[in-house]
Write an enzyme that holds these catalytic residues in place. Structure first.
Site, PDB file in Angstrom:
ATOM      1  N   CYS A   1       1.112  -1.365   0.078  1.00 14.99           N
ATOM      2  CA  CYS A   1      -0.161   0.331   0.262  1.00 14.99           C
ATOM      3  C   CYS A   1       0.828   0.867  -0.106  1.00 14.99           C
ATOM      4  O   CYS A   1       1.865   1.454   1.057  1.00 14.99           O
ATOM      5  CB  CYS A   1      -0.684   0.287   1.200  1.00 14.99           C
ATOM      6  SG  CYS A   1      -2.453  -0.779   0.842  1.00 14.99           S
TER       7      CYS A   1
ATOM      8  N   ARG B   1       3.552  -0.998  -4.964  1.00 20.41           N
ATOM      9  CA  ARG B   1       3.452  -1.176  -3.144  1.00 20.41           C
ATOM     10  C   ARG B   1       2.015  -1.776  -3.130  1.00 20.41           C
ATOM     11  O   ARG B   1       1.750  -2.714  -2.097  1.00 20.41           O
ATOM     12  CB  ARG B   1       3.769  -0.322  -2.407  1.00 20.41           C
ATOM     13  CG  ARG B   1       4.983   0.400  -2.194  1.00 20.41           C
ATOM     14  CD  ARG B   1       5.795   1.803  -1.855  1.00 20.41           C
ATOM     15  NE  ARG B   1       4.747   1.237  -0.037  1.00 20.41           N
ATOM     16  CZ  ARG B   1       6.158   0.593   1.116  1.00 20.41           C
ATOM     17  NH1 ARG B   1       7.146   0.591   0.029  1.00 20.41           N
ATOM     18  NH2 ARG B   1       6.325   0.886   2.023  1.00 20.41           N
TER      19      ARG B   1
ATOM     20  N   TRP C   1      -3.094  -3.016  -1.779  1.00 19.99           N
ATOM     21  CA  TRP C   1      -2.888  -4.171  -2.064  1.00 19.99           C
ATOM     22  C   TRP C   1      -3.797  -4.788  -1.314  1.00 19.99           C
ATOM     23  O   TRP C   1      -3.845  -4.663  -0.014  1.00 19.99           O
ATOM     24  CB  TRP C   1      -1.457  -4.879  -1.422  1.00 19.99           C
ATOM     25  CG  TRP C   1      -1.678  -6.042  -1.667  1.00 19.99           C
ATOM     26  CD1 TRP C   1      -0.883  -6.578  -2.902  1.00 19.99           C
ATOM     27  CD2 TRP C   1      -0.946  -6.930  -1.596  1.00 19.99           C
ATOM     28  NE1 TRP C   1      -0.744  -8.339  -2.569  1.00 19.99           N
ATOM     29  CE2 TRP C   1      -0.592  -8.546  -1.676  1.00 19.99           C
ATOM     30  CE3 TRP C   1      -1.350  -7.137   0.158  1.00 19.99           C
ATOM     31  CZ2 TRP C   1      -0.603  -9.403  -0.819  1.00 19.99           C
ATOM     32  CZ3 TRP C   1      -1.431  -8.924   1.025  1.00 19.99           C
ATOM     33  CH2 TRP C   1      -0.988  -9.810   0.703  1.00 19.99           C
TER      34      TRP C   1
ATOM     35  N   ASN D   1      -1.475   2.298   5.524  1.00 20.07           N
ATOM     36  CA  ASN D   1      -1.178   1.352   5.592  1.00 20.07           C
ATOM     37  C   ASN D   1      -0.857   0.565   6.538  1.00 20.07           C
ATOM     38  O   ASN D   1      -0.686   0.843   7.629  1.00 20.07           O
ATOM     39  CB  ASN D   1       0.297   2.545   5.307  1.00 20.07           C
ATOM     40  CG  ASN D   1       1.062   1.000   4.633  1.00 20.07           C
ATOM     41  OD1 ASN D   1       0.808  -0.026   4.194  1.00 20.07           O
ATOM     42  ND2 ASN D   1       2.566   0.688   3.960  1.00 20.07           N
ATOM     43  N   GLY D   2      -1.112  -0.456   6.670  1.00 23.77           N
ATOM     44  CA  GLY D   2      -1.118  -1.995   8.088  1.00 23.77           C
ATOM     45  C   GLY D   2      -2.679  -2.234   7.549  1.00 23.77           C
ATOM     46  O   GLY D   2      -2.583  -2.417   7.164  1.00 23.77           O
TER      47      GLY D   2
ATOM     48  N   GLU E   1      15.071 -20.224  -6.278  1.00 23.64           N
ATOM     49  CA  GLU E   1      15.119 -19.107  -6.101  1.00 23.64           C
ATOM     50  C   GLU E   1      14.516 -18.611  -7.700  1.00 23.64           C
ATOM     51  O   GLU E   1      14.233 -17.657  -8.527  1.00 23.64           O
ATOM     52  CB  GLU E   1      16.805 -18.112  -6.208  1.00 23.64           C
ATOM     53  CG  GLU E   1      17.009 -16.296  -6.302  1.00 23.64           C
ATOM     54  CD  GLU E   1      15.564 -15.277  -6.002  1.00 23.64           C
ATOM     55  OE1 GLU E   1      14.901 -15.870  -5.675  1.00 23.64           O
ATOM     56  OE2 GLU E   1      15.895 -14.753  -7.137  1.00 23.64           O
TER      57      GLU E   1
ATOM     58  N   LYS F   1      11.503 -17.018  -8.835  1.00 21.36           N
ATOM     59  CA  LYS F   1      11.332 -15.604  -9.835  1.00 21.36           C
ATOM     60  C   LYS F   1      10.330 -15.614 -10.853  1.00 21.36           C
ATOM     61  O   LYS F   1      10.665 -15.681 -11.785  1.00 21.36           O
ATOM     62  CB  LYS F   1      13.023 -15.619 -10.689  1.00 21.36           C
ATOM     63  CG  LYS F   1      13.501 -14.178 -10.801  1.00 21.36           C
ATOM     64  CD  LYS F   1      13.783 -12.887  -9.758  1.00 21.36           C
ATOM     65  CE  LYS F   1      13.190 -13.295  -8.664  1.00 21.36           C
ATOM     66  NZ  LYS F   1      14.244 -12.090  -7.522  1.00 21.36           N
TER      67      LYS F   1
ATOM     68  N   GLU G   1       6.489 -15.528 -10.189  1.00 23.88           N
ATOM     69  CA  GLU G   1       6.352 -15.071  -9.478  1.00 23.88           C
ATOM     70  C   GLU G   1       5.661 -13.640 -11.147  1.00 23.88           C
ATOM     71  O   GLU G   1       5.067 -12.834 -11.357  1.00 23.88           O
ATOM     72  CB  GLU G   1       7.554 -14.150  -9.165  1.00 23.88           C
ATOM     73  CG  GLU G   1       7.760 -13.583  -7.920  1.00 23.88           C
ATOM     74  CD  GLU G   1       8.592 -13.705  -7.162  1.00 23.88           C
ATOM     75  OE1 GLU G   1       7.928 -12.974  -6.031  1.00 23.88           O
ATOM     76  OE2 GLU G   1       9.966 -12.771  -7.655  1.00 23.88           O
TER      77      GLU G   1
ATOM     78  N   HIS H   1      12.542 -39.733  -6.740  1.00 26.90           N
ATOM     79  CA  HIS H   1      11.741 -40.279  -5.263  1.00 26.90           C
ATOM     80  C   HIS H   1      10.635 -39.771  -5.466  1.00 26.90           C
ATOM     81  O   HIS H   1      10.196 -39.489  -4.517  1.00 26.90           O
ATOM     82  CB  HIS H   1      12.410 -40.065  -3.687  1.00 26.90           C
ATOM     83  CG  HIS H   1      14.461 -40.202  -3.724  1.00 26.90           C
ATOM     84  ND1 HIS H   1      14.349 -41.670  -3.365  1.00 26.90           N
ATOM     85  CD2 HIS H   1      15.285 -39.494  -3.666  1.00 26.90           C
ATOM     86  CE1 HIS H   1      15.395 -41.911  -3.265  1.00 26.90           C
ATOM     87  NE2 HIS H   1      15.890 -40.817  -3.577  1.00 26.90           N
TER      88      HIS H   1
ATOM     89  N   LYS I   1       5.819  -5.325  -3.421  1.00 29.34           N
ATOM     90  CA  LYS I   1       7.051  -4.967  -3.525  1.00 29.34           C
ATOM     91  C   LYS I   1       7.259  -5.111  -2.146  1.00 29.34           C
ATOM     92  O   LYS I   1       8.470  -6.125  -1.043  1.00 29.34           O
ATOM     93  CB  LYS I   1       7.704  -4.011  -3.828  1.00 29.34           C
ATOM     94  CG  LYS I   1       8.738  -3.495  -3.824  1.00 29.34           C
ATOM     95  CD  LYS I   1       9.466  -4.328  -4.483  1.00 29.34           C
ATOM     96  CE  LYS I   1      11.411  -4.808  -4.800  1.00 29.34           C
ATOM     97  NZ  LYS I   1      11.646  -5.721  -4.802  1.00 29.34           N
TER      98      LYS I   1
HETATM   99  C1  G6P Z   1       7.760  -9.998  -1.241  1.00 27.21           C
HETATM  100  C2  G6P Z   1       8.066  -9.675  -2.219  1.00 27.21           C
HETATM  101  C3  G6P Z   1       9.269 -10.587  -2.788  1.00 27.21           C
HETATM  102  C4  G6P Z   1      10.590 -10.583  -1.437  1.00 27.21           C
HETATM  103  C5  G6P Z   1       9.761 -10.583  -0.437  1.00 27.21           C
HETATM  104  C6  G6P Z   1      10.998 -10.329   0.340  1.00 27.21           C
HETATM  105  O1  G6P Z   1       6.261 -11.168  -0.903  1.00 27.21           O
HETATM  106  O2  G6P Z   1       6.634  -9.888  -3.831  1.00 27.21           O
HETATM  107  O3  G6P Z   1       9.864 -11.072  -4.038  1.00 27.21           O
HETATM  108  O4  G6P Z   1      11.573 -11.380  -1.878  1.00 27.21           O
HETATM  109  O5  G6P Z   1       8.666 -10.183   0.075  1.00 27.21           O
HETATM  110  O6  G6P Z   1      10.766  -9.042   0.899  1.00 27.21           O
HETATM  111  P1  G6P Z   1      12.283  -8.463   1.774  1.00 27.21           P
HETATM  112  O7  G6P Z   1      11.896  -6.494   1.366  1.00 27.21           O
HETATM  113  O8  G6P Z   1      11.528  -8.312   2.994  1.00 27.21           O
HETATM  114  O9  G6P Z   1      13.194  -8.459   1.207  1.00 27.21           O
END
Ligand code: G6P
Length: 621
Positions: free
Chosen positions: A2, A27, A73, A99-100, A489, A493, A496, A512, A616
């Site tokens: 947000c 955000r 969000w 926000n929160g 990772e 990615k 996502e 397995h 984000k």
């Molecule tokens: C969210 C984002 C991810 C990110 C994670 C941790 O879930 O969508 O891409 O890796 O937060 O974020 P941070 O700011 O704590 O690294």
């Protein structure tokens, strides 16, 4: 998560608010809204969708030189027009953006409904607007303080009130709020990204702080609760604005089609930045001043526990293996979101490491607080200077990746890895790591920025492989030991931003279970560095190829894939990354996976920087 903006000054507020919101959209981007206070009173426009939809639908007459805005969000209630912020009371005299999360919103909503108030949305935020409107206190600040006194949870809020047309009031508890000082005008934002075009003179509010903002300045108070009466009191605080050294261009995508592309290509320069001044070749060690741990304390560490979410968790796994290999300290990573719910055992000789790009992820912040409550020591690997986690931890390593806007983390993640490598060398050198090995790794780290650049230079070839992968509905990413977090990772990615089902597995575990899923329709991206496991890894590739599974192999030049590379042999793509020290392989193996995910998403026509359902920084549990 947000975004909040606010403006008070001599210009029309709405265009400035919309511009600010567009810069905060990463955000949260499921709905947006603005409220302005002008001669006709308070006007609100809000709707589901993106900021540009809001801008397109804004009424012609939407004048006012005071205003607040929000990009959302969704947490409480779906992303529809009614749930978009700002929220108002029934008479629409007070508008609130938030926000929160308000934890006791259900009880407060029920109480308001019992009093005959018709709630217009499903949100937790709306209760604040009603509580402020119902307060009989003399000043707006007192009314807001009273309302906040009823609320449990986290907030960054901005409030405009038709009866107080000379001011905005903002408050913070857990969600960032920044005041930007201009020339006879003031800005408010939850992130510097929305401010830097207008001013670099800013004040960050602390938790428990409130500010009154007029066109000419701001005053701050702390929100103290009087134990005797339970009432919330306002006590003046002396917060001053300071200059921040930020290039506004850092928040522009420039010539790139997306922030992710810009941030991918920034990696060599940002990698240099995180290493700068922190490598000591003479003693073959890291020089991390911010840890706030002396050599005796470093030697006393018996275990390392790494906490992070999403990509920060996966890079934490890479970090754990660096720490075990180089410092021979037992280390493991755990999702911060799970940690505090299993009543974790916190030991005094364990070093806890919180990893977060934003420094705001609430799960990570709460995990840090849980450790500290039980007497543990936490250091942070954080990118955003002065963020909540950076302030909470006992020491740490700033990542110097610069602002990262794309939801999918690239340059911050790379710098997290490099920070772990420096930490592992430094911890290793007060233990068993020899000076020769220390120097070997320092030299290896020095080569990384240039080698990252070499991988990025192969973007066109990676794009061809990505196109092939984008055709598949389901994919595997596999690796072993050092290569397994790389695979995780890589899959993260890919899923996502391409929305393809990408699953990571240990190569050794395929037989397995998941081998049952291998078919010509299911490609596997295999991480096969030239290390102790290369032969076993290649053997596993044969098992996949024998079931018709197409293979993309991320490896080193010289690794012999034999028949697999013959036409029809299984390998549909081979990506050779530069060689470095084996311990540092993971980051160079990760870079091409970022590029593959980016090009797959591009091929599929997705919004790369704002993948569906994500945000984000996730500031709610
Ligand atoms: C969210 C984002 C991810 C990110 C994670 C941790 O879930 O969508 O891409 O890796 O937060 O974020 P941070 O700011 O704590 O690294």
């Amino acid at each position: 998560m947000c975004g909040i903006v606010g403006y008070i000054g001599t210009q029309q507020a709405a265009p400035l608010l919309l511009e600010g919101l567009a810069r905060l959209e990463h955000r949260g981007y499921d709905s947006a809204g603005v409220a302005v206070l002008g001669s006709g009173g308070l006007k609100v426009a809000k709707r589901a969708g993106r900021v540009r939809d809001l801008a397109d639908g804004l009424p012609k007459r939407f004048g006012g030189k005071i205003g607040i805005g929000h990009t959302r969000w969704a947490t409480h209630g779906p992303a529809n027009d009614a749930n978009a912020h700002p929220h108002t009371d029934e008479a629409a005299r007070v508008a609130v953006v938030h926000n929160g999360i308000i934890d006791n919103a259900a009880a407060l909503r029920a109480e308001l409904a019992d009093d005959g108030i018709v709630l217009a949305s499903d949100t937790d935020t709306e209760v604040l607007a009603h509580l402020i409107a119902r307060s009989g206190a003399a000043t707006l600040e007192q009314r807001i303080a009273e309302a906040l006194g009823r609320v449990e949870g986290t907030y960054g809020i901005a409030v405009a009130h038709a009866d107080f047309p000379d001011r905005l009031v903002v408050a913070r508890n857990g969600s960032p709020l920044i005041i930007g000082v201009g020339d006879r005008e003031m800005h408010v934002a939850s992130d510097l990204a929305a401010l830097v075009r207008y001013t670099t003179t800013v004040a960050h509010l602390d938790d428990g702080e409130m500010a009154t903002i007029t066109a000419g300045g701001f005053t701050t108070y702390s929100l103290g609760r009087l134990e005797a009466t339970g009432r919330t009191e306002l006590m003046a605080t002396d917060r001053r604005a300071k200059e921040v050294d930020i290039d506004p261009a850092a928040y522009d995508a420039g010539d790139h089609d997306s922030f992710m592309h810009k941030e991918l290509l920034e990696q060599p320069a940002r990698a240099e930045a995180v290493l700068r001044g922190r490598l000591d070749d003479r003693f073959g060690t890291g020089h991390l001043g911010g840890l706030n741990l002396d050599a005796r304390e470093l030697r006393g560490i018996r275990r390392v526990k790494i906490l992070g979410c999403g990509s920060a968790y996966y890079v934490g796994q890479m970090g754990a293996s660096l720490l075990e290999e180089l410092a021979r300290i037992p280390a493991d990573a755990e999702p911060a979101s799970e940690f505090r719910y299993r009543n974790p055992i916190v030991e005094h000789d364990t070093l806890y490491v919180a990893v977060s790009q934003s420094g705001e992820t609430i799960d990570t912040l709460l995990a840090v607080q849980e450790v500290q409550r039980k007497g543990g020591r936490v250091i942070g690997l954080v990118n955003v200077v002065g963020s909540a986690i950076a302030r909470q931890v006992d020491g740490g390593i700033y990542l110097h990746a610069g602002p990262e806007v794309a939801v999918a983390s690239t340059k911050a993640l790379t710098n997290m890895f490099l920070a772990f490598a420096m930490l592992a060398v430094q911890l290793g050198r007060v233990r068993d790591l020899s000076i020769a090995d220390g120097r070997r790794l320092i030299a290896g780290l020095t080569r990384i920025p240039e080698q990252v650049d070499q991988v990025l230079a192969t973007e066109a070839e990676l794009a061809v492989v990505a196109k092939r992968l984008a055709e598949a509905e389901n994919l595997f990413f596999v690796g072993r030991v050092r290569g397994f977090p790389v695979a995780r990772e890589g899959a993260q990615k890919f899923k996502e931003i391409s929305y393809r089902h990408a699953e990571a597995y240990q190569t050794s575990e395929l037989k397995h279970g998941p081998l049952a899923l291998i078919s010509p329709e299911v490609p596997t991206v295999a991480i096969v560095p030239d290390d102790e496991l290369v032969e076993r890894n290649v053997a596993a590739l044969h098992e996949i190829a024998a079931r018709g599974g197409p293979l993309v192999v991320v490896t080193h030049a010289g690794v012999d894939l034999g028949d697999l590379e013959r036409p029809g042999g299984g390998v549909v793509g081979r990506i050779d990354v530069p060689r470095n020290e084996r311990e540092l392989d993971p980051i160079l193996l990760t870079i091409p996976l970022q590029v593959l995910a980016y090009h797959a998403a591009l091929e599929l026509g997705h919004d790369i920087d704002k993948p569906r359902n994500l945000a984000k920084s996730v500031t709610v549990e």
